[in-house]
Design an enzyme around this catalytic site. Structure first.
Site, short mmCIF file in Angstrom:
data_model
loop_
_atom_site.label_atom_id
_atom_site.label_comp_id
_atom_site.label_asym_id
_atom_site.label_seq_id
_atom_site.Cartn_x
_atom_site.Cartn_y
_atom_site.Cartn_z
N ARG A 140 -10.47 -30.57 -22.76
CA ARG A 140 -10.70 -30.39 -21.33
C ARG A 140 -9.92 -31.46 -20.56
O ARG A 140 -9.55 -32.50 -21.13
CB ARG A 140 -12.19 -30.50 -21.00
CG ARG A 140 -13.08 -29.51 -21.74
CD ARG A 140 -14.54 -29.74 -21.37
NE ARG A 140 -15.44 -28.80 -22.00
CZ ARG A 140 -16.06 -29.00 -23.17
NH1 ARG A 140 -15.86 -30.14 -23.83
NH2 ARG A 140 -16.87 -28.08 -23.67
N LYS A 165 -18.75 -33.08 -22.51
CA LYS A 165 -19.70 -32.16 -21.90
C LYS A 165 -20.93 -32.00 -22.79
O LYS A 165 -20.82 -31.80 -23.99
CB LYS A 165 -19.04 -30.80 -21.68
CG LYS A 165 -19.89 -29.81 -20.90
CD LYS A 165 -19.12 -28.53 -20.63
CE LYS A 165 -19.96 -27.56 -19.82
NZ LYS A 165 -19.21 -26.30 -19.53
N HIS A 238 -7.35 -25.37 -17.63
CA HIS A 238 -8.30 -24.88 -18.63
C HIS A 238 -7.74 -23.67 -19.38
O HIS A 238 -8.23 -23.34 -20.47
CB HIS A 238 -9.63 -24.51 -17.96
CG HIS A 238 -10.82 -24.70 -18.84
ND1 HIS A 238 -11.29 -25.94 -19.21
CD2 HIS A 238 -11.65 -23.80 -19.45
CE1 HIS A 238 -12.35 -25.80 -20.01
NE2 HIS A 238 -12.58 -24.52 -20.16
N ARG A 241 -6.75 -24.53 -22.83
CA ARG A 241 -7.88 -24.59 -23.78
C ARG A 241 -8.23 -23.18 -24.26
O ARG A 241 -8.48 -22.96 -25.45
CB ARG A 241 -9.08 -25.26 -23.11
CG ARG A 241 -10.32 -25.40 -23.98
CD ARG A 241 -11.34 -26.27 -23.24
NE ARG A 241 -12.70 -26.07 -23.67
CZ ARG A 241 -13.29 -26.76 -24.65
NH1 ARG A 241 -12.62 -27.65 -25.33
NH2 ARG A 241 -14.56 -26.53 -24.96
N HIS A 264 -18.53 -26.29 -28.58
CA HIS A 264 -19.49 -25.33 -28.06
C HIS A 264 -20.82 -25.43 -28.79
O HIS A 264 -20.85 -25.55 -30.01
CB HIS A 264 -18.96 -23.90 -28.21
CG HIS A 264 -17.84 -23.57 -27.27
ND1 HIS A 264 -16.99 -22.49 -27.46
CD2 HIS A 264 -17.44 -24.18 -26.12
CE1 HIS A 264 -16.12 -22.46 -26.46
NE2 HIS A 264 -16.37 -23.46 -25.65
N TYR A 273 -13.56 -15.24 -27.24
CA TYR A 273 -12.11 -15.27 -27.41
C TYR A 273 -11.61 -14.13 -28.28
O TYR A 273 -10.42 -13.81 -28.25
CB TYR A 273 -11.67 -16.61 -27.98
CG TYR A 273 -11.88 -17.75 -27.00
CD1 TYR A 273 -11.15 -17.81 -25.82
CD2 TYR A 273 -12.84 -18.73 -27.24
CE1 TYR A 273 -11.36 -18.82 -24.90
CE2 TYR A 273 -13.06 -19.75 -26.32
CZ TYR A 273 -12.31 -19.79 -25.16
OH TYR A 273 -12.54 -20.79 -24.24
#
Length: 304
Positions: A140, A165, A238, A241, A264, A273
């Site tokens: 990120r 995050k 982003h 990513r 994640h 994805y």
């Protein structure tokens, strides 16, 4: 962690800030919650302590009618709900808060050739290194700019991402090309502002007074490179990513490994994805081929 705010601190605001700090909410969450409550108080015209259930209903309707996006609307009500539930203990108001389901959107992904063009048009070595980290390691914006010397482990070929995050640590791979770029950048990196900082704690991409660059600054560099590369798609930093995850999936990397690399918490977040992995999608053989014999004809020389 308590963050500083220019807005005058009322007793209610101070209580809410203390509640958020006690629950270890991150700076970004605290800022978002306070901004949401300020918006509600401004609309209400009085202290939220005097709000009624009808006020909460009407405020949510106001957000919808004013054209606020579903994402922003839900984020606003999350902050307001924290105030009602934790600080004010007004469960009658909490009961009126609802969230709207956000539309499921397919992430925009760039082709390998498009990314190659963007990296080639990066305005300088520093920008090229940062954009290469964003794509090559799936980082990120905030993770790139906060990197320190001690986070780079050339012996094990990994990069350590600390407290990102969700306040989670993780490791990502360190490609040989990026290690070479980092070494080249280190020889050009400006020195002097952080001379008194221990080596491992020095930021890789210093900005003002030796502090790291902001996420906004790296985003501007990306936009500049994308424009120079002739990219007309509505891309953001982003997008690199998203492209990292999709390209790994197309190469056959296990989705659970990709989940760990991205940091994640839920596999379902990573699984989206699969919907944009065009290489995988186009390689799937339709059951119609079994009925028409198209699969066999594909292998025949000269078959149309």
């Amino acid at each position: 962690m308590t963050i500083q705010h220019p807005t005058p601190t009322t007793p209610l605001r101070a209580r809410m800030m203390a509640d958020m700090s006690a629950r270890n909410l991150g700076p970004a969450s605290q800022t978002s919650h306070l901004r949401a409550c300020k918006r509600f108080a401004t609309w209400l015209g009085r202290s939220p302590e005097a709000a009624s259930p009808d006020d909460v209903k009407h405020f949510q309707q106001h957000l919808i009618e004013s054209g606020t996006s579903i994402c922003t609307r839900n984020q606003t009500m999350t902050g307001v709900k924290f105030l009602f539930r934790v600080t004010l203990r007004r469960h009658d108001l909490v009961a009126e808060v609802f969230h709207l389901k956000e539309p499921v959107k397919v992430p925009l992904v760039l082709s390998r050739n498009e990314i190659k063009r963007i990296l080639a048009m990066a305005p300088g070595l520093k920008a090229r290194v940062m954009l290469s980290l964003a794509y090559g390691c799936g980082l990120r914006a905030g993770e790139v700019v906060r990197l320190r010397v001690g986070d780079i482990d050339g012996d094990q070929n990994i990069i350590r991402i600390e407290q990102s995050k969700g306040r989670k640590d993780r490791n990502v791979m360190l490609p040989a090309d990026i290690l070479s770029l980092l070494r080249a950048w280190w020889t050009e990196r400006p020195t002097g502002q952080d001379a008194g900082v221990p080596g491992p704690d020095r930021v890789l991409f210093p900005g003002y007074r030796g502090k790291h660059l902001s996420a906004r600054q790296i985003s501007r560099l990306f936009k500049q490179a994308a424009k120079a590369a002739g990219i007309t798609k509505p891309v953001t930093l982003h997008t690199l990513r998203h492209s990292f995850a999709t390209h790994l999936l197309e190469r056959g990397v296990d989705i659970r490994v990709i989940q760990v690399l991205l940091g994640h918490s839920k596999l379902t977040t990573t699984a989206r994805y699969a919907s944009v992995a065009t290489g995988m999608i186009s390689a799937v053989e339709s059951p119609l081929d079994d009925l028409t014999g198209a699969k066999r004809r594909k292998g025949r020389k000269g078959a149309s």
